[in-house]
Write a protein that holds these residues in place. Structure first.
Motif: not given
Length: 519
Positions: A266-271
């Protein structure tokens, strides 16, 4: 020391020789005639307190150059070439026909000086003073708020590239970092350049490389006490900690203690997307439109199109949401200090926090409300429930009343059994539940106000101008020219200064008996 423009024109002064060729009402013609009044020497005096050394570029010249550069979207080298070879630039900046420009690095020096000063946006404020003197905004009781995504100036990096770059920066910027890397980071040769030499079609090989890089990063972080670091060293430590955690997770059947890691599913929210510019972020203006970069937030006066406040932020994060920044900009807008205005915005600004902020400052929201989504398609929405904040209760369409908990939740539960409206209310076997926003009462009141035809007419009539202002802002300048929020925020304010000046000229700006007026 501060340089000053010579009031005596040279024999080959371009404005004197060919000033009549400048388009009347253009920014070039205006600066050729009024740059000294717009950017006087006094506005830059605090930057050069010493009377020794070589004279700087005069304030009227550098102010004109920075405005024209931002307005035309030129690089530093292109700006220097324009000042050397373009007669319009020479006339606007008071150069002679055979004069050559300063070195492009001079612009970097000036931006750094301005950024480090107590008033980094003084050029935009100089244009704002012209706006105030004309009186064009007096009696204007509307402001429109919007944002747009600006592309960053760097390339997106994958997880492996970020990990390698983060470890290399740790080695460069942390005291004793190279020795720490050679001792603790042995899973990869960080002195080699180019792409890692593995079979990129082999998932096991990729997972092995990721595991080695993460293990090295964690070992380096554990070898240093972050409390002893500051400046670049602290930044390098934080950066490595971020890249070692945002994109990876323990491998299947592992907790990470055995050194087995993989790229997260998954992609981190504040990537963070690049170690070259750690401030860049993924942006989702809409579900179908995804960009990387920053967000430019603006406030405009819709009758004139003048931008009265602006800020550039990261493209993600709750503190950078449209509602949060919009409320902040409205409170900081100097053109409406002490007055109340109608604030026009789309539904992205319809948060409870935004409505509460406007209520505290006596401004009126003319904001498209957030759409209500029923739990069952075509069924009841939140507005079909009656909420009594004083009593702390909520009543459903069937007349059942329940208390609101401390966490602003309402559970109807067993009361939904046998309810004749259940099919229109909930599909949950445990009955209907509500989660009320902290500012639910304000949101309900706003939705009722938005149903008024006069509200909709005001919104449709006056808000579209902000879209035009954003089009002016991004035309040919969708990509920011610098790295980092601070430098790009300074660029944004310079560009807005140029746009506002051009807009004033379109509205008939002129000088009359020593005062700025609109014709």
């Amino acid at each position: 020391m501060q340089g000053r423009e010579d009031a005596q024109r040279g024999y080959l002064d371009v404005e004197a020789l060919a000033g009549e060729l400048l388009a009347p009402g253009s920014v070039f013609a205006f600066l050729a005639k009024h740059r000294g009044r717009l950017f006087p020497d006094s506005m830059m005096e605090d930057l050069f307190p010493s009377q020794r050394g070589r004279p700087s570029v005069p304030a009227p010249v550098i102010g004109s150059v920075l405005v024209l550069q931002a307005l035309q979207g030129l690089s530093d080298r292109e700006t220097a070439e324009a000042l050397t070879f373009d007669l319009r630039w020479k006339a606007a900046c008071g150069y002679g026909l055979t004069d050559t420009a300063f070195h492009p690095s001079t612009l970097t020096y000036w931006r750094r000086r301005l950024a480090g000063s107590g008033n980094p946006h003084r050029i935009m404020e100089a244009i704002a003073e012209v706006v105030a003197e004309t009186g064009i905004l007096k009696g204007k009781r509307r402001r429109a708020v919007d944002s747009t995504v600006l592309d960053d100036a760097v390339a997106r990096q994958d997880t492996i590239t970020q990990l390698i770059a983060g470890i290399r920066r740790f080695g460069r910027d942390v005291p004793g970092g190279q020795e720490l890397v050679s001792t603790h980071a042995t899973g990869y040769d960080y002195t080699r350049t180019g792409k890692p030499d593995i079979d990129w079609d082999d998932q096991d090989a990729k997972d092995g490389l990721v595991s080695a890089l993460v293990t090295d990063a964690l070992a380096l972080l554990a070898a240093v006490d972050p409390e002893t670091l500051d400046g670049k060293a602290a930044d390098a430590y934080v950066l490595l900690a971020l890249v070692a955690g945002q994109d990876v997770e323990p491998a299947e059947d592992s907790d990470g203690t055995d050194g087995r890691w993989r790229i997260a599913r998954k992609v981190a929210p504040d990537r963070m997307i690049s170690t070259v510019d750690p401030d860049t972020r993924h942006a989702h203006k809409t579900q179908s439109r995804q960009q990387d970069g920053f967000k430019a937030h603006i406030v405009i006066e819709p009758d004139t199109g003048l931008i009265t406040a602006a800020e550039l932020t990261k493209a993600s994060g709750p503190e950078n949401s449209d509602g949060a920044v919009g409320a902040r900009l409205i409170s900081m807008d100097p053109t409406i200090a002490g007055t109340s205005v109608d604030v026009l915005a789309d539904s992205a600004y319809g948060s409870g926090e935004m409505l509460a902020a406007l209520a505290r400052t006596a401004h009126t929201p003319v904001i498209k409300p957030w759409p209500l989504r029923p739990a069952v398609e075509g069924g009841f929405t939140l507005d079909d429930f009656t909420v009594d904040e004083a009593a702390g209760t909520a009543t459903c369409p069937n007349g059942i009343t329940r208390n609101i908990t401390a966490k602003r939740r309402v559970t109807f539960g067993a009361a939904c059994t046998g309810c004749p409206f259940r099919a229109r209310c909930t599909a949950s076997p445990r009955g209907r539940k509500l989660e009320l926003h902290e500012h639910d009462a304000l949101q309900r009141e706003h939705r009722q106000r938005a149903a008024d035809p006069a509200f909709r007419n005001d919104y449709r009539t006056h808000r579209p101008m902000v879209e035009r202002s954003i089009a002016w802002l991004t035309r040919g300048n969708r990509r920011v020219p610098h790295r980092g929020i601070r430098r790009n925020n300074a660029w944004l304010h310079l560009r807005i200064a140029g746009l506002n000046l051009r807009r004033l000229l379109a509205l008939g700006l002129t000088m009359n008996e020593g005062s700025w007026v609109l014709g």
